[in-house]
Design a protein around this motif. Structure first.
Motif, PDB file in Angstrom:
ATOM      1  N   ALA A 123       0.798  -1.134  -0.016  1.00  0.00           N
ATOM      2  CA  ALA A 123      -0.044   0.082   0.189  1.00  0.00           C
ATOM      3  C   ALA A 123       0.960   1.142   0.271  1.00  0.00           C
ATOM      4  CB  ALA A 123      -0.841   0.093   1.207  1.00  0.00           C
ATOM      5  N   GLY A 124       0.541   2.058  -0.865  1.00  0.00           N
ATOM      6  CA  GLY A 124       1.234   3.449  -1.036  1.00  0.00           C
ATOM      7  C   GLY A 124       2.712   3.503  -1.603  1.00  0.00           C
ATOM      8  N   LYS A 125       3.064   2.271  -2.090  1.00  0.00           N
ATOM      9  CA  LYS A 125       4.383   1.887  -2.578  1.00  0.00           C
ATOM     10  C   LYS A 125       4.406   2.221  -4.085  1.00  0.00           C
ATOM     11  CE  LYS A 125       6.253   1.794   1.543  1.00  0.00           C
ATOM     12  NZ  LYS A 125       7.363   3.015   1.997  1.00  0.00           N
ATOM     13  N   THR A 126       5.579   2.220  -4.608  1.00  0.00           N
ATOM     14  CA  THR A 126       5.569   1.906  -6.138  1.00  0.00           C
ATOM     15  C   THR A 126       6.829   1.269  -6.334  1.00  0.00           C
ATOM     16  OG1 THR A 126       5.055   4.286  -6.617  1.00  0.00           O
ATOM     17  CG2 THR A 126       6.407   3.380  -8.237  1.00  0.00           C
ATOM     18  N   VAL A 127       6.656   0.044  -7.327  1.00  0.00           N
ATOM     19  CA  VAL A 127       7.867  -0.528  -7.720  1.00  0.00           C
ATOM     20  C   VAL A 127       8.271  -0.263  -9.304  1.00  0.00           C
ATOM     21  CG1 VAL A 127       7.017  -2.721  -6.306  1.00  0.00           C
ATOM     22  CG2 VAL A 127       6.188  -2.423  -8.599  1.00  0.00           C
ATOM     23  N   GLN A 128       9.269  -0.505  -9.639  1.00  0.00           N
ATOM     24  CA  GLN A 128       9.539  -0.506 -11.139  1.00  0.00           C
ATOM     25  C   GLN A 128      10.052  -1.827 -11.444  1.00  0.00           C
ATOM     26  OE1 GLN A 128      12.694   2.625 -11.769  1.00  0.00           O
ATOM     27  NE2 GLN A 128      12.890   2.868  -9.332  1.00  0.00           N
ATOM     28  N   VAL A 129       9.347  -2.095 -12.855  1.00  0.00           N
ATOM     29  CA  VAL A 129       9.457  -3.216 -13.479  1.00  0.00           C
ATOM     30  C   VAL A 129      10.149  -3.192 -14.483  1.00  0.00           C
ATOM     31  CG1 VAL A 129       8.077  -5.252 -14.449  1.00  0.00           C
ATOM     32  CG2 VAL A 129       7.200  -4.150 -12.375  1.00  0.00           C
ATOM     33  N   PRO A 130      11.206  -3.964 -14.763  1.00  0.00           N
ATOM     34  CA  PRO A 130      12.145  -3.838 -16.059  1.00  0.00           C
ATOM     35  C   PRO A 130      11.612  -4.439 -17.120  1.00  0.00           C
ATOM     36  CG  PRO A 130      13.367  -4.927 -14.448  1.00  0.00           C
ATOM     37  CD  PRO A 130      12.087  -4.655 -13.764  1.00  0.00           C
ATOM     38  N   PHE A 131      11.960  -4.302 -18.284  1.00  0.00           N
ATOM     39  CA  PHE A 131      11.632  -5.020 -19.591  1.00  0.00           C
ATOM     40  C   PHE A 131      12.304  -4.633 -20.718  1.00  0.00           C
ATOM     41  CE2 PHE A 131       9.335  -0.679 -19.777  1.00  0.00           C
ATOM     42  CZ  PHE A 131       9.522  -0.597 -21.394  1.00  0.00           C
ATOM     43  N   THR A 132      12.270  -5.351 -21.640  1.00  0.00           N
ATOM     44  CA  THR A 132      13.002  -5.249 -22.688  1.00  0.00           C
ATOM     45  C   THR A 132      12.398  -5.156 -24.080  1.00  0.00           C
ATOM     46  OG1 THR A 132      13.436  -7.712 -23.068  1.00  0.00           O
ATOM     47  CG2 THR A 132      15.133  -6.549 -22.159  1.00  0.00           C
ATOM     48  N   LEU A 133      12.417  -4.342 -24.859  1.00  0.00           N
ATOM     49  CA  LEU A 133      11.695  -4.135 -26.042  1.00  0.00           C
ATOM     50  C   LEU A 133      12.673  -4.564 -27.332  1.00  0.00           C
ATOM     51  CD1 LEU A 133       9.277  -1.291 -27.071  1.00  0.00           C
ATOM     52  CD2 LEU A 133      10.557  -2.560 -28.936  1.00  0.00           C
ATOM     53  N   THR A 134      12.452  -5.679 -27.886  1.00  0.00           N
ATOM     54  CA  THR A 134      13.378  -5.917 -29.209  1.00  0.00           C
ATOM     55  C   THR A 134      12.436  -6.085 -30.549  1.00  0.00           C
ATOM     56  OG1 THR A 134      14.440  -7.788 -27.722  1.00  0.00           O
ATOM     57  CG2 THR A 134      14.440  -7.844 -30.208  1.00  0.00           C
ATOM     58  N   VAL A 135      13.052  -5.084 -31.420  1.00  0.00           N
ATOM     59  CA  VAL A 135      12.271  -4.757 -32.594  1.00  0.00           C
ATOM     60  C   VAL A 135      12.716  -6.113 -33.511  1.00  0.00           C
ATOM     61  CG1 VAL A 135      11.948  -3.250 -34.405  1.00  0.00           C
ATOM     62  CG2 VAL A 135      12.558  -2.502 -32.242  1.00  0.00           C
ATOM     63  N   PRO A 136      11.782  -6.503 -34.089  1.00  0.00           N
ATOM     64  CA  PRO A 136      12.041  -7.717 -35.314  1.00  0.00           C
ATOM     65  C   PRO A 136      12.936  -7.344 -36.217  1.00  0.00           C
ATOM     66  CG  PRO A 136       9.773  -7.861 -34.470  1.00  0.00           C
ATOM     67  CD  PRO A 136      10.299  -6.714 -34.088  1.00  0.00           C
ATOM     68  N   HIS A 137      13.851  -8.095 -36.879  1.00  0.00           N
ATOM     69  CA  HIS A 137      14.471  -7.797 -38.044  1.00  0.00           C
ATOM     70  C   HIS A 137      13.711  -7.393 -39.124  1.00  0.00           C
ATOM     71  CE1 HIS A 137      18.593  -8.561 -36.638  1.00  0.00           C
ATOM     72  NE2 HIS A 137      18.011  -9.641 -35.929  1.00  0.00           N
ATOM     73  N   ASP A 138      12.379  -7.786 -39.339  1.00  0.00           N
ATOM     74  CA  ASP A 138      11.562  -7.731 -40.613  1.00  0.00           C
ATOM     75  C   ASP A 138      10.166  -6.737 -40.189  1.00  0.00           C
ATOM     76  OD1 ASP A 138      10.174  -9.337 -38.674  1.00  0.00           O
ATOM     77  OD2 ASP A 138       9.462 -10.657 -40.042  1.00  0.00           O
ATOM     78  N   ALA A 139      10.585  -5.814 -39.123  1.00  0.00           N
ATOM     79  CA  ALA A 139       9.675  -4.918 -38.660  1.00  0.00           C
ATOM     80  C   ALA A 139       9.391  -3.914 -39.784  1.00  0.00           C
ATOM     81  CB  ALA A 139       9.915  -3.994 -37.390  1.00  0.00           C
ATOM     82  N   THR A 140       8.088  -3.547 -40.062  1.00  0.00           N
ATOM     83  CA  THR A 140       8.108  -2.752 -41.077  1.00  0.00           C
ATOM     84  C   THR A 140       8.230  -1.236 -40.735  1.00  0.00           C
ATOM     85  OG1 THR A 140       5.467  -2.468 -40.275  1.00  0.00           O
ATOM     86  CG2 THR A 140       6.020  -3.783 -42.228  1.00  0.00           C
ATOM     87  N   PRO A 141       8.780  -0.441 -41.483  1.00  0.00           N
ATOM     88  CA  PRO A 141       8.899   0.835 -41.269  1.00  0.00           C
ATOM     89  C   PRO A 141       7.748   1.694 -40.662  1.00  0.00           C
ATOM     90  CG  PRO A 141       9.776   0.454 -43.220  1.00  0.00           C
ATOM     91  CD  PRO A 141       9.063  -0.798 -42.927  1.00  0.00           C
ATOM     92  N   GLY A 142       7.954   2.830 -39.849  1.00  0.00           N
ATOM     93  CA  GLY A 142       7.006   3.576 -39.450  1.00  0.00           C
ATOM     94  C   GLY A 142       6.529   3.315 -37.964  1.00  0.00           C
ATOM     95  N   VAL A 174       2.650   2.881 -25.303  1.00  0.00           N
ATOM     96  CA  VAL A 174       4.003   2.795 -26.022  1.00  0.00           C
ATOM     97  C   VAL A 174       3.819   3.164 -27.263  1.00  0.00           C
ATOM     98  CG1 VAL A 174       5.717   1.111 -26.594  1.00  0.00           C
ATOM     99  CG2 VAL A 174       4.283   0.880 -24.298  1.00  0.00           C
ATOM    100  N   TYR A 175       4.805   4.016 -28.139  1.00  0.00           N
ATOM    101  CA  TYR A 175       4.837   4.170 -29.475  1.00  0.00           C
ATOM    102  C   TYR A 175       6.175   3.986 -29.742  1.00  0.00           C
ATOM    103  CZ  TYR A 175       0.500   7.050 -29.002  1.00  0.00           C
ATOM    104  OH  TYR A 175      -0.705   7.479 -28.746  1.00  0.00           O
ATOM    105  N   LEU A 176       6.611   3.122 -30.819  1.00  0.00           N
ATOM    106  CA  LEU A 176       7.660   2.887 -31.424  1.00  0.00           C
ATOM    107  C   LEU A 176       7.783   3.094 -32.901  1.00  0.00           C
ATOM    108  CD1 LEU A 176      10.365   0.418 -30.615  1.00  0.00           C
ATOM    109  CD2 LEU A 176       9.619   0.452 -32.982  1.00  0.00           C
ATOM    110  N   ARG A 177       8.724   3.809 -33.381  1.00  0.00           N
ATOM    111  CA  ARG A 177       8.863   4.190 -34.776  1.00  0.00           C
ATOM    112  C   ARG A 177      10.070   3.442 -35.303  1.00  0.00           C
ATOM    113  NH1 ARG A 177       8.281  10.191 -37.541  1.00  0.00           N
ATOM    114  NH2 ARG A 177       6.013   9.320 -36.769  1.00  0.00           N
ATOM    115  N   ALA A 178       9.953   2.396 -36.134  1.00  0.00           N
ATOM    116  CA  ALA A 178      10.774   1.575 -36.655  1.00  0.00           C
ATOM    117  C   ALA A 178      11.470   2.460 -37.904  1.00  0.00           C
ATOM    118  CB  ALA A 178      10.093   0.187 -37.360  1.00  0.00           C
ATOM    119  N   GLN A 179      12.709   2.447 -38.060  1.00  0.00           N
ATOM    120  CA  GLN A 179      13.603   3.440 -38.570  1.00  0.00           C
ATOM    121  C   GLN A 179      13.387   2.926 -40.327  1.00  0.00           C
ATOM    122  OE1 GLN A 179      17.383   3.724 -37.758  1.00  0.00           O
ATOM    123  NE2 GLN A 179      16.997   5.582 -36.352  1.00  0.00           N
ATOM    124  N   GLY A 180      13.165   3.568 -41.183  1.00  0.00           N
ATOM    125  CA  GLY A 180      12.825   3.385 -42.689  1.00  0.00           C
ATOM    126  C   GLY A 180      12.405   4.322 -43.215  1.00  0.00           C
TER     127      GLY A 180
END
Length: 324
Positions: A123-142, A174-180
């Motif tokens: 109660a009244g506390k905050t935790v930080q949850v780590p995560f990884t975001l891996t963009v696939p090699h075939d991710a479409t640009p945009g 969460v917003y991610l822009r894949a380069q291209g």
């Protein structure tokens, strides 16, 4: 964020059967429920919530990003949250919404991985949850949109006495822009018009149009709606609307009413969209997107009056002695 609860008589609803949960701008706390449970989900910094509105990234295909999400328990007792990610889409009324728990993500929701699925927060506390975001090699640009969710599932009793599972979810966008190559593009896929008018006076033009994001990045727009009569003469007033953020592949449908339109024969409604960046409001295209649609509305009353007057003059001229 918005709290979502779904109940159905005679059924036990798991998270898989719940309605979509809109993801609000700042990972704001969930609205208090019957047992006054509130919590918040926000982007994290080294020591807690970072002040970022959303998780916003630009990355190359194949790149891995490490980050943290803060989960704040604003209730009076310890709560255990399921933490996971999913994809986003737009509802017909323009809301940014996340998939329900029964729908498996196929996009960015599959790119995020967390250390452990459940996290207890005092109660009244905050935790930080780590995560990884891996963009696939075939991710479409945009742009790719999704959300990180902290959910609680509880049993409740309906008015008919059935026990059901209620899933409450709070999310951070969460917003991610894949380069291209990126292509900002909107299309007015449908434009429908209607006209109604009283016996005397100007009428109203009803303009319904669908805006579809046919590009690969999220955009907003300013829509301007006008009506022209014969020879392009402007009629009545003008309407305008801010088109909310539209994710790639999604669409909105709007209806506007333009008043003061005289029944001038051929009436043409026009819609013009000026594309803008949802982050800073800068223009995204050199020329607006435009579409027109016409209908005919013959001004029968003025024509009838003219015909009656003309007929009366003809009859008067034909009467004996009328030309004396």
């Amino acid at each position: 964020m918005t709290t979502a609860a779904a109940l159905a008589a005679g059924l036990t609803l798991t998270a898989a059967a719940l309605a979509p949960v809109p993801a609000a701008a700042h990972g704001a706390p969930a609205a208090p429920g019957a047992d006054d449970l509130t919590w918040a989900v926000r982007p994290s910094g080294p020591t807690g919530p970072s002040g970022r509105d959303y998780f916003v990234y630009t990355a190359s295909p194949g790149q891995t990003i490490k980050d943290k999400v803060s989960i704040s328990n604003l209730s009076g007792r310890t709560l255990t949250f399921r933490v996971y990610a999913t994809d986003a889409f737009n509802t017909a009324d323009g809301a940014f919404t996340l998939l329900t728990a029964d729908r498996a993500p196929t996009g960015i929701g599959t790119w995020l991985k967390f250390g452990g699925g459940f996290h207890s927060v005092k109660a009244g506390k905050t935790v930080q949850v780590p995560f990884t975001l891996t963009v696939p090699h075939d991710a479409t640009p945009g742009d790719h949109g999704g959300g990180i969710i902290a959910s609680i599932t509880q049993q409740q009793t309906t008015a008919r006495g059935q026990r059901v599972n209620v899933d409450r979810r709070v999310a951070a966008r969460v917003y991610l822009r894949a380069q291209g190559p990126v292509t900002p593009s909107l299309q007015i896929s449908e434009l429908r018009t209607g006209y109604s008018a009283p016996v005397l006076g100007g009428g109203r033009m009803k303009v319904t149009y669908t805006v579809r994001n046919t590009g690969n990045i999220r955009v907003t727009a300013l829509a301007r709606i006008g009506v022209q009569g014969p020879f392009g003469v402007p009629l009545g007033g003008r309407a305008s609307r801010r088109i909310p953020e539209l994710l790639p592949g999604n669409s909105y449908t709007f209806t506007e009413q333009v008043g003061g339109i005289a029944p001038a024969g051929r009436l043409t409604a026009s819609v013009r969209l000026s594309l803008t960046d949802p982050q800073n409001g800068t223009p995204l295209a050199a020329r607006p997107v435009a579409r027109r649609s016409s209908l005919w509305n013959v001004p029968w009353l003025p024509i009838s009056v003219v015909l009656v007057i003309a007929a009366a003059l003809v009859v008067r001229r034909r009467r004996p002695g009328a030309a004396r």
